[in-house]
Design a protein around this motif. Structure first.
Motif, mmCIF file in Angstrom:
data_model
loop_
_atom_site.group_PDB
_atom_site.id
_atom_site.type_symbol
_atom_site.label_atom_id
_atom_site.label_comp_id
_atom_site.label_asym_id
_atom_site.label_seq_id
_atom_site.Cartn_x
_atom_site.Cartn_y
_atom_site.Cartn_z
ATOM 1 N N UNK A 283 0.808 -1.080 0.023
ATOM 2 C CA UNK A 283 0.089 0.133 0.001
ATOM 3 C C UNK A 283 1.005 1.331 -0.035
ATOM 4 N N UNK A 284 0.361 2.241 -0.806
ATOM 5 C CA UNK A 284 1.010 3.616 -0.627
ATOM 6 C C UNK A 284 0.827 4.236 0.716
ATOM 7 N N UNK A 285 -0.434 3.799 1.572
ATOM 8 C CA UNK A 285 -0.579 4.388 2.689
ATOM 9 C C UNK A 285 0.526 4.612 3.637
ATOM 10 N N UNK A 286 0.669 5.554 4.557
ATOM 11 C CA UNK A 286 1.727 5.532 5.515
ATOM 12 C C UNK A 286 1.864 4.253 6.261
ATOM 13 N N UNK A 287 0.582 3.443 6.670
ATOM 14 C CA UNK A 287 0.921 2.343 7.463
ATOM 15 C C UNK A 287 1.800 1.234 6.780
ATOM 16 N N UNK A 288 1.886 1.483 5.466
ATOM 17 C CA UNK A 288 2.510 0.658 4.953
ATOM 18 C C UNK A 288 4.234 0.793 4.975
ATOM 19 N N UNK A 289 4.643 1.758 5.316
ATOM 20 C CA UNK A 289 5.693 1.953 5.507
ATOM 21 C C UNK A 289 6.615 2.260 6.964
ATOM 22 N N UNK A 416 -5.207 7.310 14.470
ATOM 23 C CA UNK A 416 -5.252 6.982 12.825
ATOM 24 C C UNK A 416 -4.694 8.168 12.117
ATOM 25 N N UNK A 417 -4.581 8.238 11.003
ATOM 26 C CA UNK A 417 -3.880 9.136 10.201
ATOM 27 C C UNK A 417 -4.964 10.465 9.504
ATOM 28 N N UNK A 418 -6.455 10.218 10.147
ATOM 29 C CA UNK A 418 -7.259 11.082 9.748
ATOM 30 C C UNK A 418 -7.576 12.142 10.648
ATOM 31 N N UNK A 419 -7.278 11.961 11.881
ATOM 32 C CA UNK A 419 -7.786 12.883 13.052
ATOM 33 C C UNK A 419 -6.750 13.234 14.083
ATOM 34 N N UNK A 420 -6.546 14.343 14.535
ATOM 35 C CA UNK A 420 -5.618 14.829 15.418
ATOM 36 C C UNK A 420 -6.119 14.041 16.991
ATOM 37 N N UNK A 421 -7.007 13.328 17.174
ATOM 38 C CA UNK A 421 -7.454 12.698 18.428
ATOM 39 C C UNK A 421 -7.298 11.289 18.649
ATOM 40 N N UNK A 422 -6.948 10.984 19.756
ATOM 41 C CA UNK A 422 -6.798 9.848 20.527
ATOM 42 C C UNK A 422 -8.153 8.771 19.995
ATOM 43 N N UNK A 423 -8.157 7.698 19.078
ATOM 44 C CA UNK A 423 -9.240 7.209 18.963
ATOM 45 C C UNK A 423 -9.813 5.963 19.865
#
Length: 500
Positions: A283-289, A416-423
């Motif tokens: 994946x090109x998503x940051x989780x992949x690297x 996650x990569x979509x929010x500044x909050x702790x999920x």
């Protein structure tokens, strides 16, 4: 049918009747056949039965269970042979010699000869014998109704599918043939395939069987094509790994059984290994690297992976040395780290968590990251639990969660990569008896603890999570298939016996 002297003297072959192919001819009458039914001569019985067994073995494999089951009832439905077979059962239950003879005959037929066409673990073929012998005992010895009176066809329709499932599972386990990455599981000493003597392959076979068994007990859908390739990918490391089953009470995890393989070698990137075998997506998503960046920047002592028996590969963990917790600021500086980590640095510093990271978890399926914190005893007190969750904008904890947190050894947070909050905020405890750390036991947890047949005497990890996105509070339970005591120091934990 009453046993008579005439029947005993006119019965067919006496050496192995009912236990080898020279057993009898087909009859659809029940065990109370009227007298006077014509019975073939012994020589005909042996000839026809041998032919029947040969047909059972040679026919389509998907119908093998039905043919074996019907063949087994053939001899017992023959009124001339039944008294002799009853005598063999009686001898097996009253003398060691009789038991050995019966055991040897069933082994020769259903383990050795069936094993020639279905190379499988011996336990699977023993299960076939158990189904058939159990039915014989209920119908012909105990005469339990309605089994004693219904037709052979009805018995076959009812019980043969179970026999077939054992054979199908054995066939699935053996696989289509050996490949470099998926070694064949042979037949445990049977003539059709050499015995598995390679320790990693044996470990993989044993773990696969345990996963299959546990999934079945928990009514979780089991897919060989999902589980077996992952197990064999890491088979060289299973002997030293910590291995556990996990289930959760929230809707997101419903219908799934997860497996964790922990303490995998720290010099082999598990995500890269799984990608190379087509078991994880590039994946090109940051989780992949992120995993590679963590390994380049920090000392990774060992790795872990998580996969579901339904959903397949899901997570990795990068585990730091026990005496070397890492800096949160340096993790936030990684190019692929979620921006929420940097956004909450002031919060972490305020609670003394800026240099307490013990593990980094990456969930590729949900695109989230978990950061685990050690040495946090003061933060597990109720006042601090309230304060931390309030500062994060989380719902206030229930009394049950506060009870659990006071008995926990640590916690982790999800980003996650979509929010500044702790999920998600999740507390972790470990105890031989999980009920000592829980204020009340959820039905799913109770079912898991009563059902999973592994790790009864080993510590179990329990997690209490608070996640607005996942519906509030829920729990996760882990039972170890293979416990490793070093895990406690690895997690900066101590095992609780009392929950206090």
């Amino acid at each position: 049918m009453p046993r008579t002297a005439q029947q005993a003297t006119t019965a067919g072959p006496t050496a192995d009747a009912g236990l080898r192919p020279d057993a009898g001819t087909q009859s659809n009458a029940g065990p109370t056949d009227p007298p006077g039914r014509a019975t073939p001569a012994p020589a005909d019985l042996a000839t026809q039965a041998n032919a029947l067994f040969a047909q059972a073995i040679a026919g389509p494999r998907e119908q093998l269970g039905e043919r074996l089951f019907r063949m087994s009832l053939t001899a017992w439905e023959n009124p001339a042979l039944r008294p002799q077979l009853l005598q063999k059962i009686s001898s097996a239950t009253t003398s060691e010699e009789g038991a050995a003879q019966l055991r040897d005959h069933f082994t020769a037929l259903f383990v050795d000869r069936v094993g020639e066409v279905v190379p499988a673990p011996r336990l699977r073929l023993n299960a076939v014998v158990a189904q058939i012998v159990g039915l014989i005992m209920l119908r012909y010895v105990m005469r339990m109704e309605p089994i004693a009176s219904v037709s052979v066809d009805e018995l076959v329709d009812t019980f043969a599918p179970t026999v077939q499932r054992h054979l199908d599972a054995a066939q699935d386990l053996s696989g289509p043939g050996p490949t470099p990455s998926t070694p064949q599981i042979p037949g445990d000493g049977m003539s059709a395939a050499p015995a598995v003597t390679d320790a990693p392959a044996l470990a993989a076979q044993k773990l696969y069987s345990a996963i299959e068994e546990t999934a079945g007990l928990l009514d979780v859908t089991f897919a060989r094509d999902t589980v077996w390739p992952i197990v064999t990918t890491f088979q060289d490391n299973l002997a030293k790994a910590a291995i556990l089953f996990r289930a959760a009470t929230d809707k997101r995890h419903a219908g799934e059984l997860n497996l964790h393989l922990m303490m995998l070698p720290g010099d082999v990137d598990p995500y890269a290994l799984l990608r190379s075998k087509g078991l994880a997506e590039q994946t090109d998503h940051p989780s992949g690297s992120l995993l590679a960046e963590v390994a380049e920047r920090f000392p990774v002592e060992s790795y872990g992976i998580d996969f579901g028996v339904v959903g397949g590969f899901q997570k990795t963990w990068s585990c730091f040395p026990t005496n070397d917790m890492q800096s949160l600021k340096e993790i936030a500086d990684l190019p692929s780290a979620p921006r929420a980590v940097a956004a909450n640095l002031d919060f972490f510093a305020r609670y003394g968590l800026d240099k307490n990271v013990t593990l980094v978890g990456i969930d590729y399926a949900n695109r989230t990251t978990n950061l685990y914190f050690g040495e946090v005893d003061d933060l597990l007190k109720s006042d601090n639990v309230h304060a931390m969750l309030r500062d994060l904008g989380m719902p206030q904890p229930s009394a049950d969660l506060l009870h659990f947190a006071e008995r926990a050894f640590g916690f982790y947070m999800t980003f996650n990569w979509d929010s500044p909050k702790v999920q998600r905020f999740c507390y972790a405890a470990i105890a031989v008896d999980p009920t000592t750390v829980l204020a009340r036991v959820e039905p799913e947890i109770e079912h898991f603890l009563k059902t999973v047949p592994y790790g009864h005497d080993d510590p179990k990890a329990v997690y209490a999570a608070l996640s607005p996105k996942d519906g509030g509070e829920y729990y996760k339970i882990q039972s170890y298939y293979q416990w490793r005591p070093r895990l406690t120091s690895h997690m900066h934990a101590t095992v609780s016996d009392s929950g206090e």
